[in-house]
Design a protein around this motif. Sequence first.
Motif, PDB file in Angstrom:
ATOM      1  N   ARG A   4       7.777  16.388  10.479  1.00 18.24           N
ATOM      2  CA  ARG A   4       7.235  16.773   9.166  1.00 18.24           C
ATOM      3  C   ARG A   4       8.277  16.607   8.073  1.00 18.24           C
ATOM      4  NH1 ARG A   4       4.776  20.889  12.255  1.00 18.24           N
ATOM      5  NH2 ARG A   4       6.405  22.396  11.645  1.00 18.24           N
ATOM      6  N   GLU A   7       8.677  12.886   7.377  1.00 15.27           N
ATOM      7  CA  GLU A   7       7.509  12.363   6.664  1.00 15.27           C
ATOM      8  C   GLU A   7       7.538  12.788   5.195  1.00 15.27           C
ATOM      9  OE1 GLU A   7       4.369  13.847   9.094  1.00 15.27           O
ATOM     10  OE2 GLU A   7       4.232  11.988  10.284  1.00 15.27           O
ATOM     11  N   ALA A   8       8.034  14.001   4.944  1.00 14.78           N
ATOM     12  CA  ALA A   8       8.139  14.479   3.559  1.00 14.78           C
ATOM     13  C   ALA A   8       9.141  13.642   2.772  1.00 14.78           C
ATOM     14  CB  ALA A   8       8.557  15.944   3.554  1.00 14.78           C
ATOM     15  N   LEU A  10       9.487  10.555   2.938  1.00 13.26           N
ATOM     16  CA  LEU A  10       8.880   9.271   2.562  1.00 13.26           C
ATOM     17  C   LEU A  10       8.296   9.311   1.152  1.00 13.26           C
ATOM     18  CD1 LEU A  10       6.972   8.327   5.867  1.00 13.26           C
ATOM     19  CD2 LEU A  10       9.322   7.783   5.207  1.00 13.26           C
ATOM     20  N   GLU A  11       8.054  10.523   0.650  1.00 19.50           N
ATOM     21  CA  GLU A  11       7.422  10.659  -0.670  1.00 19.50           C
ATOM     22  C   GLU A  11       8.370  10.292  -1.808  1.00 19.50           C
ATOM     23  OE1 GLU A  11       4.234  11.308  -0.842  1.00 19.50           O
ATOM     24  OE2 GLU A  11       4.160  11.477   1.354  1.00 19.50           O
ATOM     25  N   LYS A  12       9.671  10.337  -1.550  1.00 20.17           N
ATOM     26  CA  LYS A  12      10.644  10.056  -2.599  1.00 20.17           C
ATOM     27  C   LYS A  12      11.373   8.741  -2.322  1.00 20.17           C
ATOM     28  CE  LYS A  12      11.445  14.996  -3.347  1.00 20.17           C
ATOM     29  NZ  LYS A  12      12.458  16.085  -3.357  1.00 20.17           N
ATOM     30  N   SER A  15      14.885   8.817  -0.721  1.00 21.84           N
ATOM     31  CA  SER A  15      15.049   9.346   0.637  1.00 21.84           C
ATOM     32  C   SER A  15      14.128   8.666   1.651  1.00 21.84           C
ATOM     33  CB  SER A  15      14.792  10.858   0.649  1.00 21.84           C
ATOM     34  OG  SER A  15      13.451  11.144   0.272  1.00 21.84           O
ATOM     35  N   ALA A  16      13.277   7.754   1.178  1.00 23.42           N
ATOM     36  CA  ALA A  16      12.282   7.136   2.068  1.00 23.42           C
ATOM     37  C   ALA A  16      12.930   6.403   3.234  1.00 23.42           C
ATOM     38  CB  ALA A  16      11.393   6.183   1.268  1.00 23.42           C
TER      39      ALA A  16
END
Length: 237
Positions: A4, A7-8, A10-12, A15-16
Amino acid sequence: AAKRQFEAMLEKPDSAFFGLRGLLQLALKADDREAALDYAERAHRLRPRNPAVIVTLFDLLLTSRRWDRALTLLVDAQKASVFGEQELTRRRALLITAKAEDAIAAGENAEAIKLLRKALNASADFTGAAVLLAGLYRDIKQDAKARDVILQSWQVAPSAALGAIYRDTLTGDPLAKVKSVEKLATANPTHVESQIVLAEAALEADLWGVARSNLEKAMSSKAEARHYRLLADLELR
């Protein structure tokens, strides 16, 4: 929980890549090769010159038998200096040979021959491609072409497999075969495989002196079990 968190990430955008690296490691640990391949491809798109991602992606492509994609990845590997030139050449020849093996399995001999010649052009000392090509020519009854391939390869990378195929293609009486094998041995006279293939041919022709002298030469550099088997066979004659 780790998944989790990754995966979080990946939103930025900043940091992806690290999120994908984390997900990739989790997938590898779980032996989920399909998911690992997807994460590796996505990470590579973000940082196409990252050495660790390139190496991991390459290995995943190999296990997935995606030869063409692996070949294109080598272009990025070269740009990123991940592999040295010699290693790049070897890997390229390996991939082309793998494609040829699939072509042989599918009965596409003409395509396989074209690919194997391409592999040998990329790396003349890649024995695997030479063995496959010579064996294919032998199997389709083009013995002269098989011998030509072996003679060329023998100059840089003699092998027992090539010697066996060469002798398979020979016709005529045992003495005539010895003459043909002498031609092969001359292409790399000091190599142990030249001495062994000549000893084998001489043994079949009852040329015991020639067989013994070549066996002794081979065993003086490195004695192997097959040398002793030939020597025992010679003694039984």
